[in-house]
Design an enzyme around this catalytic site. Structure first.
Site, PDB file in Angstrom:
ATOM      1  CG  HIS A   1      33.632  18.532  17.322  1.00  0.00           C
ATOM      2  ND1 HIS A   1      32.685  18.044  18.485  1.00  0.00           N
ATOM      3  CD2 HIS A   1      33.703  19.447  16.379  1.00  0.00           C
ATOM      4  CE1 HIS A   1      32.349  19.453  18.202  1.00  0.00           C
ATOM      5  NE2 HIS A   1      32.630  19.793  17.483  1.00  0.00           N
TER       6      HIS A   1
ATOM      7  CB  SER B   1      43.589  24.063   7.623  1.00  0.00           C
ATOM      8  OG  SER B   1      44.723  23.031   7.107  1.00  0.00           O
TER       9      SER B   1
ATOM     10  CG  ASP C   1      30.223  21.622   9.481  1.00  0.00           C
ATOM     11  OD1 ASP C   1      29.580  20.400   9.686  1.00  0.00           O
ATOM     12  OD2 ASP C   1      29.221  22.827   9.729  1.00  0.00           O
TER      13      ASP C   1
END
Length: 282
Positions: free
Chosen positions: A144, A247, A88
């Site tokens: 991911h 980050s 995200d």
């Protein structure tokens, strides 16, 4: 350049990040709850998608920050040819790697060799594609896999811990090639793929699913770990790593294997599992 970004040139990056780490792992109820409530309110964190929606149930701020999502809160693009968005966040930049250079912002770029800490490792990505995704404090902070890959090597590249917010990206030259980072090299059915976890000011750590805490690591030498022969295979959409504060992750792809998905551009908000690019099959 903002005052905050200017100050990051002189602030003691390591000391501040060490203090942030101590606070993030504190289990003192008043401390952890104040941090959770402050971040939730300031950044508009949505806990309705979290596996644990009760902000008071988290034992530490770090547990809250690295929270898991409910099953089904994110689903991978149904197209089997889609390489997936790793997290995200918001696209900082994406596009071709031209003459070995990666675009950062107007007037700013750095080389893939600088980013990866190795000119040889960067060569297969020349004329390929990159995507830089910024994870803000409100986002889900697990990263991911865009595609199924076998872990080959990791490279810890020491460096600074500048902020990676939008103002710093615009104004700090070679930002992502200067900050501390963990480069993860994978072998896939289309060739090499790299995912780069970039540290930042107040980031208290980076953890991988195969090795645990990788950042912070102290010292000024590049450290390589060879995982060939270990059989560490991570499936497409599987969790790879997590940031213990916000980050940036940068994905590198070799040339001729994929085209970037339409509609993506700088500043685009993105969600884990949506299509980043599509394989050029056949």
């Amino acid at each position: 350049m903002s005052l905050v970004t200017s100050l990051t040139y002189v602030l003691p990056h390591r000391l501040l990040s060490s203090l942030a780490r101590a606070l993030a792992y504190s289990d003192r109820p008043a401390t952890k709850q104040w941090l959770i409530d402050t971040v939730t309110r300031k950044f508009g964190v949505d806990l309705s998608e979290a596996q644990e929606p009760d902000p008071r149930a988290y034992p530490t701020f770090n547990a809250f920050f690295t929270r898991a999502l409910k099953h089904g809160a994110r689903v991978p693009d149904a197209d089997p040819a889609a390489l997936l968005m790793p997290a995200d966040g918001r696209i900082s930049q994406l596009g071709p790697i031209e003459n070995g250079r990666i675009f950062q912002a107007k007037g700013q770029s750095f080389t893939a060799a600088e980013l990866l800490g190795d000119a040889g490792a960067a060569a297969p990505f020349n004329n390929g594609l990159f995507a830089t995704v910024y994870l803000s404090p409100k986002d889900y902070h697990r990263v991911h896999m865009p595609w199924t890959g076998t872990l080959r090597t990791t490279v810890h590249v020491p460096g600074r811990l500048f902020s990676v917010g939008p103002d710093a990206v615009r104004n700090v030259p070679r930002l992502f090639a200067r900050n501390e980072r963990l480069v993860c090299h994978f072998d896939t059915d289309f060739g090499p793929m790299a995912s780069v976890m970039v540290g930042a000011l107040l980031v208290s750590g980076v953890e991988t699913v195969w090795s645990g805490v990788e950042i912070p690591r102290y010292g000024d030498r590049i450290t390589r770990k060879d995982y060939r022969g270990k059989g560490i295979v991570l499936e497409k959409f599987a969790e790879m790593a997590r940031f213990n504060y916000g980050s940036t992750v940068i994905v590198l792809l070799p040339p001729g294997v994929a085209t970037l998905d339409g509609g993506l551009g700088a500043e685009t908000s993105v969600r884990l599992g949506q299509a980043l690019a599509r394989r050029q099959l056949g």
